[in-house]
Design a protein around this motif. Structure first.
Motif, PDB file in Angstrom:
ATOM      1  N   GLU A  84     -27.004 -68.567  35.170  1.00 13.94           N
ATOM      2  CA  GLU A  84     -27.258 -67.656  34.408  1.00 13.94           C
ATOM      3  C   GLU A  84     -26.918 -68.383  32.586  1.00 13.94           C
ATOM      4  OE1 GLU A  84     -28.825 -64.274  34.481  1.00 13.94           O
ATOM      5  OE2 GLU A  84     -29.295 -63.998  36.425  1.00 13.94           O
ATOM      6  N   GLY A  85     -27.597 -68.503  31.700  1.00 11.68           N
ATOM      7  CA  GLY A  85     -26.988 -68.511  30.541  1.00 11.68           C
ATOM      8  C   GLY A  85     -26.640 -70.286  29.735  1.00 11.68           C
ATOM      9  N   GLU A 116     -30.399 -73.170  36.270  1.00  9.87           N
ATOM     10  CA  GLU A 116     -30.557 -72.283  35.151  1.00  9.87           C
ATOM     11  C   GLU A 116     -30.021 -70.904  36.006  1.00  9.87           C
ATOM     12  OE1 GLU A 116     -30.432 -69.886  31.889  1.00  9.87           O
ATOM     13  OE2 GLU A 116     -29.945 -71.989  31.923  1.00  9.87           O
ATOM     14  N   ILE A 117     -31.067 -70.825  37.133  1.00  6.71           N
ATOM     15  CA  ILE A 117     -31.113 -69.643  37.962  1.00  6.71           C
ATOM     16  C   ILE A 117     -29.813 -69.413  38.663  1.00  6.71           C
ATOM     17  CG2 ILE A 117     -32.113 -68.870  40.410  1.00  6.71           C
ATOM     18  CD1 ILE A 117     -34.228 -71.013  39.433  1.00  6.71           C
TER      19      ILE A 117
END
Length: 109
Positions: A56-57, A52-53
């Protein structure tokens, strides 16, 4: 359904291991299942968090079933590591293996 079958096999292997070394069978079967879920949540959560880092999304666009399949190997790995640890520890501390009295008798002869 697949998850229940996996939990059955995890519990079965820990049950047999505890039975072999005269430990609490149901306690260690439940411990194996709990460690599976802990590994699933902690290690799987770390990997999903890193993804996720980086992207993103990503989590918002992925199906929940796919996320569970991504985390599945980490739960299995944590169970495997605990199983091998318990097996090695119990094998080294097994009183049936300790034949020191028989060895002393052989040395004297």
């Amino acid at each position: 359904m697949l998850g229940l079958i996996l939990l059955y096999w995890i519990g079965k292997y820990f049950y047999k291991l505890a039975e072999e070394y005269n430990k609490s069978r149901w306690g260690y079967a439940i411990l194996g299942i709990v460690v599976y879920y802990i590994g699933l949540l902690v290690l799987g959560g770390i990997v999903v968090g890193i993804v996720e880092i980086i992207f993103e999304g990503f989590i918002d666009s992925v199906n929940d079933v796919l996320l569970s399949f991504i985390a599945l190997p980490f739960g299995i790995l944590s169970c495997y590591l605990l199983y091998k640890y318990l097996e090695k520890t119990w094998k080294n501390n097994d009183p049936r293996k300790n034949n020191m009295i028989d060895e002393i008798r052989k040395i004297e002869e």
